[in-house]
Design a protein around this motif. Structure first.
Motif, PDB file in Angstrom:
ATOM      1  N   ILE A   1      -0.792 -10.319  -7.246  1.00 33.40           N
ATOM      2  CA  ILE A   1      -0.318  -9.265  -6.418  1.00 33.40           C
ATOM      3  C   ILE A   1      -1.489  -8.333  -5.712  1.00 33.40           C
ATOM      4  O   ILE A   1      -2.541  -8.156  -6.296  1.00 33.40           O
ATOM      5  CB  ILE A   1       0.697  -8.312  -6.589  1.00 33.40           C
ATOM      6  N   MET A   2      -1.178  -7.582  -4.454  1.00 25.34           N
ATOM      7  CA  MET A   2      -2.352  -7.108  -3.825  1.00 25.34           C
ATOM      8  C   MET A   2      -1.795  -5.508  -3.863  1.00 25.34           C
ATOM      9  O   MET A   2      -0.993  -5.443  -2.925  1.00 25.34           O
ATOM     10  CB  MET A   2      -2.676  -7.335  -2.453  1.00 25.34           C
ATOM     11  N   THR A   3      -2.126  -4.796  -4.676  1.00 24.84           N
ATOM     12  CA  THR A   3      -1.738  -3.535  -4.721  1.00 24.84           C
ATOM     13  C   THR A   3      -2.779  -2.377  -4.485  1.00 24.84           C
ATOM     14  O   THR A   3      -4.128  -2.601  -4.986  1.00 24.84           O
ATOM     15  CB  THR A   3      -1.171  -3.043  -6.213  1.00 24.84           C
ATOM     16  N   ILE A   4      -2.354  -1.473  -3.294  1.00 25.37           N
ATOM     17  CA  ILE A   4      -3.456  -0.538  -2.833  1.00 25.37           C
ATOM     18  C   ILE A   4      -2.796   1.048  -3.270  1.00 25.37           C
ATOM     19  O   ILE A   4      -1.725   1.330  -2.364  1.00 25.37           O
ATOM     20  CB  ILE A   4      -3.586  -0.661  -1.384  1.00 25.37           C
ATOM     21  N   PRO A   5      -3.019   1.611  -4.204  1.00 31.26           N
ATOM     22  CA  PRO A   5      -2.834   3.019  -4.310  1.00 31.26           C
ATOM     23  C   PRO A   5      -3.574   3.980  -3.598  1.00 31.26           C
ATOM     24  O   PRO A   5      -4.472   3.485  -3.027  1.00 31.26           O
ATOM     25  CB  PRO A   5      -2.936   3.193  -5.844  1.00 31.26           C
TER      26      PRO A   5
ATOM     27  N   ALA B   1       0.748  -1.230   0.161  1.00 35.46           N
ATOM     28  CA  ALA B   1       0.098   0.029  -0.017  1.00 35.46           C
ATOM     29  C   ALA B   1       0.906   1.097  -0.012  1.00 35.46           C
ATOM     30  O   ALA B   1       1.857   1.395   0.673  1.00 35.46           O
ATOM     31  CB  ALA B   1      -0.738  -0.012   1.353  1.00 35.46           C
ATOM     32  N   THR B   2       0.477   2.295  -0.909  1.00 35.45           N
ATOM     33  CA  THR B   2       1.326   3.408  -0.861  1.00 35.45           C
ATOM     34  C   THR B   2       0.202   4.787  -1.035  1.00 35.45           C
ATOM     35  O   THR B   2      -0.878   4.746  -1.508  1.00 35.45           O
ATOM     36  CB  THR B   2       2.194   3.562  -1.982  1.00 35.45           C
ATOM     37  N   THR B   3       0.815   5.905  -0.610  1.00 34.94           N
ATOM     38  CA  THR B   3      -0.139   6.902  -0.536  1.00 34.94           C
ATOM     39  C   THR B   3       0.344   7.319  -2.243  1.00 34.94           C
ATOM     40  O   THR B   3      -0.704   8.116  -2.566  1.00 34.94           O
ATOM     41  CB  THR B   3       0.455   8.143   0.202  1.00 34.94           C
TER      42      THR B   3
ATOM     43  N   GLN C   1     -11.186  -3.757  -4.384  1.00 38.54           N
ATOM     44  CA  GLN C   1     -10.326  -4.308  -3.713  1.00 38.54           C
ATOM     45  C   GLN C   1     -10.451  -5.586  -2.649  1.00 38.54           C
ATOM     46  O   GLN C   1      -9.586  -6.033  -2.408  1.00 38.54           O
ATOM     47  CB  GLN C   1      -9.272  -3.230  -2.818  1.00 38.54           C
ATOM     48  N   ARG C   2     -11.530  -5.422  -2.034  1.00 38.58           N
ATOM     49  CA  ARG C   2     -11.951  -6.534  -1.217  1.00 38.58           C
ATOM     50  C   ARG C   2     -11.939  -7.996  -2.166  1.00 38.58           C
ATOM     51  O   ARG C   2     -11.580  -9.035  -1.461  1.00 38.58           O
ATOM     52  CB  ARG C   2     -13.173  -6.256  -0.707  1.00 38.58           C
ATOM     53  N   THR C   3     -12.466  -7.796  -3.319  1.00 35.01           N
ATOM     54  CA  THR C   3     -12.359  -9.191  -4.238  1.00 35.01           C
ATOM     55  C   THR C   3     -11.293  -9.485  -4.472  1.00 35.01           C
ATOM     56  O   THR C   3     -10.805 -10.619  -4.387  1.00 35.01           O
ATOM     57  CB  THR C   3     -13.224  -8.911  -5.500  1.00 35.01           C
ATOM     58  N   ALA C   4     -10.313  -8.634  -4.733  1.00 34.70           N
ATOM     59  CA  ALA C   4      -8.918  -8.896  -5.079  1.00 34.70           C
ATOM     60  C   ALA C   4      -8.215  -9.475  -3.765  1.00 34.70           C
ATOM     61  O   ALA C   4      -7.544 -10.573  -3.910  1.00 34.70           O
ATOM     62  CB  ALA C   4      -8.171  -7.680  -5.625  1.00 34.70           C
ATOM     63  N   ALA C   5      -8.352  -9.012  -2.856  1.00 33.58           N
ATOM     64  CA  ALA C   5      -7.894  -9.683  -1.411  1.00 33.58           C
ATOM     65  C   ALA C   5      -8.284 -11.034  -1.209  1.00 33.58           C
ATOM     66  O   ALA C   5      -7.449 -11.958  -1.116  1.00 33.58           O
ATOM     67  CB  ALA C   5      -8.185  -8.743  -0.198  1.00 33.58           C
ATOM     68  N   GLU C   6      -9.586 -11.344  -1.243  1.00 33.23           N
ATOM     69  CA  GLU C   6     -10.284 -12.639  -1.320  1.00 33.23           C
ATOM     70  C   GLU C   6      -9.529 -13.357  -2.243  1.00 33.23           C
ATOM     71  O   GLU C   6      -9.064 -14.534  -1.948  1.00 33.23           O
ATOM     72  CB  GLU C   6     -11.643 -12.473  -1.613  1.00 33.23           C
TER      73      GLU C   6
END
Ligand SMILES: Cc1cc2nc3c(=O)[nH]c(=O)nc-3n(C[C@H](O)[C@H](O)[C@H](O)COP(=O)(O)O)c2cc1C
Length: 203
Positions: free
Chosen positions: A160-164, A131-133, A181-186
């Protein structure tokens, strides 16, 4: 016994989760926490740790020659060995993984007495995220992390799980706000649990 001689698990796979940041309000720690819940929902057993509980000086060959591994590195080696898979949430620092995470991986890769350095890594399944800002979602940093973990003998999953824009990504309870993003995490958690159950080993 070498870890690769072990049988895959018939029980629930054990997944270790850690953040490459110990900052109090760390977005990567939030991601690791969210993934821990997703791992449990996917049928795994999650162990979420903080690297703040495993302090290590910056690796120095003279220190190692004089004192061997720090006790925290020994403890973390044991923890890696007792799990089938690991989820790493790493900040991106100047297009790479965090220095904290790299230093930890380096210390853990050193031989402990007669036990070869890579034992905690070989045969384990890894999933990575960050995760990044910023806008990139840590993609560049995760390329480095993938290379390092592969070199250590881990099987790194392709997803991969990326959080911009992480400052807006989590709600007050620490959950990812976006359904996408929740679906990607699952999906990443399910792939990690299933692959760890099929091929992950403990040693
Ligand atoms: C030294 C340093 C370098 C950074 N480099 C990048 C970078 O290359 N790409 C990026 O997206 N963010 C970069 N950042 C921003 C971090 O990703 C951001 O502060 C993030 O929230 C830190 O992770 P944390 O919230 O888990 O502590 C950098 C931050 C620092 C302190």
């Amino acid at each position: 016994m070498s870890p690769i001689e072990n049988e895959p698990t018939t029980d629930k796979p054990r997944i270790l989760l850690l953040s490459g940041s110990t900052r109090r309000q760390s977005y990567n720690t939030r991601l690791a926490r969210h993934m821990a819940r997703s791992v449990e929902q996917a049928g795994g057993i999650s162990t979420l740790i903080s690297l703040a509980d495993y302090p290590m000086a910056i690796y120095h060959g003279d220190d190692e020659a004089q004192s061997g591994l720090p006790e925290s590195a020994r403890q973390l080696r044991s923890l890696f060995k007792s799990h089938h898979g690991v989820f790493f949430a790493s900040p991106e620092e100047n297009s790479s993984m965090s220095a904290l995470l790299k230093n930890t991986l380096d210390w853990l890769s050193r031989a402990d007495g007669d036990e070869p350095g890579k034992v905690p890594y070989i045969g384990k399944v890894a999933a990575i995220g960050g995760a990044t800002t910023g806008a990139s979602g840590t993609r560049l940093g995760l390329l480095h992390l993938r290379t390092v973990l592969s070199g250590l003998g881990m099987l790194v999953l392709p997803s991969i799980m990326t959080i911009p824009f992480a400052a807006n990504a989590f709600d007050d309870a620490g959950d990812l706000q976006s359904e996408e993003q929740r679906t990607a995490a699952e999906a990443v958690a399910l792939a990690l649990v299933r692959t760890a159950a099929a091929v992950g080993v403990t040693s």
